[in-house]
Enzyme design. Structure first.
Site, mmCIF file in Angstrom:
data_model
loop_
_atom_site.group_PDB
_atom_site.id
_atom_site.type_symbol
_atom_site.label_atom_id
_atom_site.label_comp_id
_atom_site.label_asym_id
_atom_site.label_seq_id
_atom_site.Cartn_x
_atom_site.Cartn_y
_atom_site.Cartn_z
ATOM 1 N N ARG A 116 0.848 -1.182 0.000
ATOM 2 C CA ARG A 116 0.000 0.000 0.000
ATOM 3 C C ARG A 116 0.889 1.239 0.000
ATOM 4 O O ARG A 116 1.779 1.370 0.837
ATOM 5 C CB ARG A 116 -0.917 0.023 1.218
ATOM 6 N N HIS B 268 -2.879 10.658 1.516
ATOM 7 C CA HIS B 268 -2.230 10.417 2.798
ATOM 8 C C HIS B 268 -1.653 11.752 3.285
ATOM 9 O O HIS B 268 -0.447 11.953 3.338
ATOM 10 C CB HIS B 268 -1.167 9.323 2.672
ATOM 11 N N GLU C 281 -6.692 7.660 7.365
ATOM 12 C CA GLU C 281 -6.971 8.175 8.710
ATOM 13 C C GLU C 281 -7.627 9.549 8.728
ATOM 14 O O GLU C 281 -7.048 10.507 9.272
ATOM 15 C CB GLU C 281 -5.682 8.221 9.542
ATOM 16 N N ASN D 201 -5.804 0.950 10.322
ATOM 17 C CA ASN D 201 -4.497 1.173 10.927
ATOM 18 C C ASN D 201 -4.648 1.021 12.431
ATOM 19 O O ASN D 201 -5.544 1.615 13.032
ATOM 20 C CB ASN D 201 -3.991 2.585 10.626
ATOM 21 N N TYR E 197 -2.504 1.073 16.147
ATOM 22 C CA TYR E 197 -1.279 1.292 16.930
ATOM 23 C C TYR E 197 -1.463 1.023 18.416
ATOM 24 O O TYR E 197 -0.492 0.752 19.112
ATOM 25 C CB TYR E 197 -0.754 2.714 16.696
ATOM 26 N N GLU F 77 -1.958 -0.708 8.335
ATOM 27 C CA GLU F 77 -0.750 -0.221 9.015
ATOM 28 C C GLU F 77 -0.715 -0.811 10.417
ATOM 29 O O GLU F 77 -1.740 -0.820 11.105
ATOM 30 C CB GLU F 77 -0.757 1.306 9.219
HETATM 31 C C1 GBH Z 1 -0.173 6.655 11.223
HETATM 32 O O1 GBH Z 1 -0.778 7.563 12.084
HETATM 33 C C2 GBH Z 1 0.040 7.318 9.901
HETATM 34 O O2 GBH Z 1 -0.899 6.842 8.946
HETATM 35 C C3 GBH Z 1 1.432 7.183 9.363
HETATM 36 O O3 GBH Z 1 1.617 8.081 8.313
HETATM 37 C C4 GBH Z 1 2.411 7.377 10.497
HETATM 38 O O4 GBH Z 1 3.730 7.462 10.041
HETATM 39 C C5 GBH Z 1 2.245 6.224 11.420
HETATM 40 O O5 GBH Z 1 0.924 6.092 11.837
HETATM 41 C C6 GBH Z 1 3.128 6.295 12.658
HETATM 42 O O6 GBH Z 1 2.807 7.399 13.437
HETATM 43 O O7 GBH Z 1 -0.155 8.788 22.539
HETATM 44 O O8 GBH Z 1 -0.452 6.507 23.160
HETATM 45 O O9 GBH Z 1 -2.341 7.887 22.961
HETATM 46 C C7 GBH Z 1 -0.803 7.174 13.438
HETATM 47 C C8 GBH Z 1 -1.728 8.012 14.276
HETATM 48 C C9 GBH Z 1 -2.152 9.036 16.338
HETATM 49 C C10 GBH Z 1 -1.457 6.770 16.369
HETATM 50 C C11 GBH Z 1 -1.733 9.194 17.766
HETATM 51 C C12 GBH Z 1 -1.074 6.906 17.839
HETATM 52 C C13 GBH Z 1 -1.355 8.315 19.855
HETATM 53 C C14 GBH Z 1 -1.171 7.145 20.762
HETATM 54 N N1 GBH Z 1 -1.362 8.043 15.676
HETATM 55 N N2 GBH Z 1 -1.804 7.945 18.503
HETATM 56 S S1 GBH Z 1 -1.021 7.619 22.477
#
Ligand code: GBH
Length: 448
Positions: free
Chosen positions: A82, A126, A171, A295, A297, A354
């Site tokens: 992607r 993006h 996102e 995505n 995280y 992601e």
């Molecule tokens: C993605 O966004 C993006 O799509 C990508 O471009 C980027 O490089 C990648 O992730 C890595 O950052 O502070 O523990 O509460 C991620 C969006 C928003 C995910 C903030 C984590 C905070 C977690 N992020 N979020 S916390």
């Protein structure tokens, strides 16, 4: 404590999609090359808002080194990749003239991917909004919607003979919350709850417009969008924390997904949204997508914090581990949100678009990069995908974030998410241990 899940390559169907994700702005470099227009991240960078003072001017120089990068994917037996198309490269002013050299670059990249047996999964947006469109209000207004539809049509006509999978936005929730509410991302505004909800709604309209534009050019293509999903839970059972978590869940997950999949506004924010939702909007936002990109995280653990949008603050005092971003490592949250989506939206076809982690990698004297934490992070999340599959979730793939170390937005070049290291002086690529593990796992899963 997190629920560990077994990791067995045999748990995955042979046609499962395996690979990685990137985005144009974060890897391409060549910002002033071949007629590319200016975007909101160029401006944010000029404003001195990148914490390490770096810029994406060169980044990974993928614009010139894409062949080497595709070869790395091929060597790891990826069957999917992607990437994003840069709107300011293709339509430099956001609307109007098309830049042939921008189109040519993606022709070269797509042909290289196909020759390597890798499915190109193209994402239209993006985060690189052409600056002239931000000057007209950006995602605060609905004026962006038409130009986005035109850009989608241009891309579908040019690449549709070779690209079968199209994602609209990356996102929209992060764009709205961080770009228009919390200031951490371009365009860096602090427009409160209404600003966040407007940006969400107008991106929903762009999604609906882009999906219809592409469908009319490519009746058989696989269409979808990508959003960041996270189970939003209260830190305690105090009523104010519970309410903060419900509101945050609406802003983070529901406005985007209820808009796209149900044509609805979540009840809890509907009154705030009605003043800018016009007749026909909800019908336009709704679209029967073929594939949803997710995505993931980590979880959002919310506590009441007056003065913040939706009175919500983050906290996760209970996490056992954190990544190099300070984000908690919570693999079972991926399982939880997948199960939630299965129940809420009728089990649509989904893939992880992601998932990954930044760590402070060290290059060993022998030149290798041993990244056991990142390897474990990927293993644990892949295992949760297997667990969800076993419980009937309609999962189609897993893409790691990211192929390469790259320009991590406001953190610039200081945070490394790649399974391949990039030396920003020499631009040399070095596959990390996580890449080697992932490649061996993909081989087993695909039965190669
Ligand atoms: C993605 O966004 C993006 O799509 C990508 O471009 C980027 O490089 C990648 O992730 C890595 O950052 O502070 O523990 O509460 C991620 C969006 C928003 C995910 C903030 C984590 C905070 C977690 N992020 N979020 S916390």
């Amino acid at each position: 404590a997190s629920a560990a899940a077994p990791l067995d390559a045999k748990l995955f169907p042979k046609d499962f999609l395996w690979g990685a994700s990137t985005s144009a702005y974060q890897i391409e470099g060549a910002l002033d090359v071949d007629g590319r227009g200016k975007d909101i991240w160029d401006t944010y960078t000029e404003q001195g808002r990148i914490t390490d003072g770096s810029s994406a001017k060169v980044a990974c120089d993928h614009y010139h080194r894409y062949k080497e990068d595709v070869a790395l994917m091929k060597a790891a037996d990826f069957n999917a990749y992607r990437f994003s198309l840069a709107w300011p490269r293709i339509v430099p002013a956001g609307t109007g003239a098309v830049n042939p050299k921008g189109l040519d670059f993606y022709d070269r990249l797509i042909d290289e991917l196909l020759a390597a047996g890798i499915k190109p999964m193209a994402c239209l947006y993006h985060w690189d909004l052409p600056q002239p469109l931000e000057d007209k209000g950006g995602w605060q207004g609905r004026e962006v919607t038409g130009p986005f539809g035109d850009y989608a049509t241009i891309c579908a006509k040019r690449f549709g003979d070779r690209v079968d999978t199209w994602m609209m936005l990356n996102e929209p929730n992060v764009v709205a919350i961080f770009g228009y509410g919390l200031t951490d991302h371009a365009p860096g505004h602090n427009l409160g709850e209404i600003g966040i909800l407007k940006a969400l709604h107008h991106q929903n309209l762009a999604q609906g417009t882009g999906l219809r534009a592409i469908r009319s050019v490519l009746p058989k293509a696989t269409l979808g969008t990508v959003t960041n999903v996270s189970p939003c839970r209260p830190e305690s059972d105090k009523p104010e924390d519970v309410r903060a978590a419900l509101l945050w869940d609406a802003a983070w997950n529901r406005v985007t997904l209820d808009g796209l999949l149900r044509g609805q506004l979540p009840d809890i924010v509907a009154d705030q949204m009605r003043p800018f939702v016009q007749a026909g909007d909800l019908e336009l936002a709704k679209f029967p997508v073929d594939l949803l990109g997710l995505n993931y995280y980590g979880r959002n653990t919310m506590k009441h914090e007056p003065g913040r949008p939706f009175n919500a603050g983050w906290g996760d005092p209970k996490a056992e581990r954190y990544t190099g971003m300070g984000w908690p490592v919570q693999p079972d949250g991926l399982y939880d949100i997948l199960m939630e989506l299965k129940t809420l939206y009728g089990n649509p076809a989904m893939y992880v678009a992601e998932n990954g982690a930044a760590y402070d990698d060290v290059v060993s004297p022998d030149g290798a990069v041993h990244d056991p934490e990142r390897t474990l992070f990927i293993q644990e999340h892949v295992a949760q995908v297997a667990r969800a599959l076993k419980d009937g979730v309609n999962m189609k793939g897993y893409l790691a974030w990211s192929l390469l170390d790259n320009f991590e937005w406001a953190f610039g070049l200081s945070k490394r998410f790649g399974i391949v290291r990039v030396d920003y002086d020499t631009l040399k690529r070095t596959p990390k241990d996580s890449y080697k593990w992932f490649a061996s796992f993909i081989k087993q899963a695909r039965g190669i």
